[in-house]
Design a protein around this motif. Sequence first.
Motif, short mmCIF file in Angstrom:
data_model
loop_
_atom_site.label_atom_id
_atom_site.label_comp_id
_atom_site.label_asym_id
_atom_site.label_seq_id
_atom_site.Cartn_x
_atom_site.Cartn_y
_atom_site.Cartn_z
N LYS A 23 15.68 1.37 -19.01
CA LYS A 23 15.55 2.01 -18.42
C LYS A 23 14.62 3.00 -18.33
O LYS A 23 14.01 3.58 -17.62
N THR A 24 13.63 2.86 -19.39
CA THR A 24 12.47 2.84 -20.03
C THR A 24 11.68 2.42 -19.20
O THR A 24 10.22 3.20 -18.39
N TRP A 25 11.39 1.26 -18.98
CA TRP A 25 11.05 0.30 -17.80
C TRP A 25 10.80 1.16 -16.85
O TRP A 25 9.91 1.01 -15.93
N LEU A 26 12.22 1.71 -15.86
CA LEU A 26 11.56 2.13 -14.98
C LEU A 26 11.04 3.39 -15.00
O LEU A 26 10.54 3.47 -13.95
N GLN A 27 10.91 3.90 -15.54
CA GLN A 27 10.25 5.34 -16.12
C GLN A 27 9.29 5.14 -16.45
O GLN A 27 8.60 6.00 -15.60
N LYS A 28 9.21 3.74 -17.10
CA LYS A 28 7.25 3.72 -17.04
C LYS A 28 6.71 3.23 -16.02
O LYS A 28 5.57 3.79 -15.50
N THR A 29 7.22 2.22 -14.85
CA THR A 29 7.14 2.32 -13.49
C THR A 29 6.66 3.29 -13.09
O THR A 29 5.54 3.43 -12.18
N SER A 30 8.10 3.90 -12.29
CA SER A 30 7.46 4.95 -11.89
C SER A 30 6.70 6.33 -12.13
O SER A 30 5.72 6.29 -11.34
N LEU A 31 6.51 6.52 -12.92
CA LEU A 31 4.96 7.60 -13.82
C LEU A 31 3.61 6.81 -12.97
O LEU A 31 2.57 7.07 -12.90
N LEU A 32 3.56 4.70 -13.44
CA LEU A 32 2.43 4.16 -13.58
C LEU A 32 2.02 3.70 -10.99
O LEU A 32 1.12 4.29 -11.26
N VAL A 33 3.43 4.15 -10.64
CA VAL A 33 2.90 4.08 -9.07
C VAL A 33 3.04 5.58 -8.74
O VAL A 33 2.08 5.17 -8.01
N GLU A 34 3.04 6.55 -9.50
CA GLU A 34 2.65 7.86 -9.03
C GLU A 34 1.17 8.28 -9.67
O GLU A 34 0.51 8.72 -8.81
N CYS A 35 0.89 7.26 -9.84
CA CYS A 35 -0.60 7.42 -10.56
C CYS A 35 -1.23 6.94 -9.86
O CYS A 35 -2.97 7.61 -8.88
N VAL A 36 -1.16 5.54 -8.62
CA VAL A 36 -1.80 5.02 -7.66
C VAL A 36 -0.99 5.34 -6.86
O VAL A 36 -2.32 5.75 -5.52
N GLU A 37 -0.31 6.30 -6.31
CA GLU A 37 -0.60 7.33 -5.10
C GLU A 37 -0.93 8.51 -4.87
O GLU A 37 -1.38 9.08 -3.52
N LYS A 38 -2.03 8.97 -7.07
CA LYS A 38 -2.57 10.02 -6.23
C LYS A 38 -3.71 10.09 -5.50
O LYS A 38 -4.76 9.02 -5.79
N GLN A 39 -4.40 11.08 -4.62
CA GLN A 39 -5.45 10.96 -4.46
C GLN A 39 -6.93 10.99 -5.32
O GLN A 39 -6.39 12.31 -5.94
N GLY A 40 -7.88 10.65 -5.02
CA GLY A 40 -8.83 11.05 -6.10
C GLY A 40 -9.27 10.24 -7.14
O GLY A 40 -9.88 10.59 -7.65
N ILE A 41 -8.14 9.35 -7.54
CA ILE A 41 -8.53 7.60 -8.21
C ILE A 41 -9.26 7.15 -7.70
O ILE A 41 -9.55 6.65 -6.74
N SER A 42 -10.03 7.24 -8.75
CA SER A 42 -11.26 5.40 -8.50
C SER A 42 -10.78 4.37 -8.47
O SER A 42 -9.49 4.42 -9.24
N TYR A 43 -11.54 3.53 -7.31
CA TYR A 43 -11.32 2.13 -7.31
C TYR A 43 -10.81 1.32 -8.57
O TYR A 43 -9.94 0.75 -8.54
N ARG A 44 -11.61 1.74 -10.15
CA ARG A 44 -11.77 0.87 -10.60
C ARG A 44 -10.08 1.08 -10.97
O ARG A 44 -9.41 0.54 -11.39
N ASP A 45 -10.07 2.53 -11.63
CA ASP A 45 -8.89 3.14 -11.97
C ASP A 45 -7.93 3.06 -11.58
O ASP A 45 -6.87 2.31 -12.06
N ARG A 46 -7.80 2.28 -10.30
CA ARG A 46 -6.65 2.24 -9.33
C ARG A 46 -6.04 0.36 -9.60
O ARG A 46 -5.17 0.89 -10.14
N ASN A 47 -6.82 -0.06 -9.51
CA ASN A 47 -7.68 -1.63 -9.66
C ASN A 47 -6.67 -2.24 -11.71
O ASN A 47 -5.37 -2.91 -11.27
N LYS A 48 -6.73 -1.15 -11.96
CA LYS A 48 -6.50 -1.14 -13.60
C LYS A 48 -4.94 -1.09 -13.72
O LYS A 48 -4.06 -1.09 -14.15
N ILE A 49 -4.61 0.35 -12.99
CA ILE A 49 -3.42 1.06 -13.14
C ILE A 49 -2.05 0.03 -11.57
O ILE A 49 -0.95 -0.09 -12.75
N ILE A 50 -2.72 -0.99 -10.97
CA ILE A 50 -1.97 -1.35 -10.78
C ILE A 50 -2.05 -3.16 -11.10
O ILE A 50 -0.92 -3.29 -11.46
N SER A 51 -3.10 -3.68 -11.79
CA SER A 51 -2.72 -4.37 -12.82
C SER A 51 -1.52 -4.21 -13.61
O SER A 51 -1.14 -5.41 -13.82
N LEU A 52 -1.66 -3.19 -14.16
CA LEU A 52 -0.51 -2.68 -15.36
C LEU A 52 0.88 -2.76 -14.47
O LEU A 52 1.93 -2.93 -14.83
#
Length: 80
Positions: A23-52
Motif C-alpha cells: 500500500k505504501t509503495w502504491l502511494q509513493k509511486t502514484s506521487l512520483l507519477v504525478e510529479c512527472v506529469e506536471k508541466q514545467g518540470i525540467s528535463y533533468r528533474d523529469r529524468n531523475k523521477i522517471i529513474s525513481l
Amino acid sequence: MRDALKELSDKGSESNAIRKVKKTWLQKTSLLVECVEKQGISYRDRNKIISLIIIEEHNREVIEKIAANKSVNNVNHFEW
C-alpha cells in the motif's frame, strides 16, 4: 520496510506487514507519477523521477513475489 520486518518478526503469520508495504509503495509511486506529469518540470528533474519510478517498479515486483509466497511469515525467512 523496516517497520514491516519488525512487525513480521513480532507477529509472524498474523501480520499484514507485506500488504502495508504494498500500500505504501502504491502511494509513493502514484506521487512520483504525478510529479512527472506536471508541466514545467525540467528535463533533468523529469529524468531523475522517471529513474525513481523504475526503481520502485522493481521494488513492486519484489513485494509481490514476497506476498505471493505464503510461507514468508517470519523475518528469518529472508536470505540476507
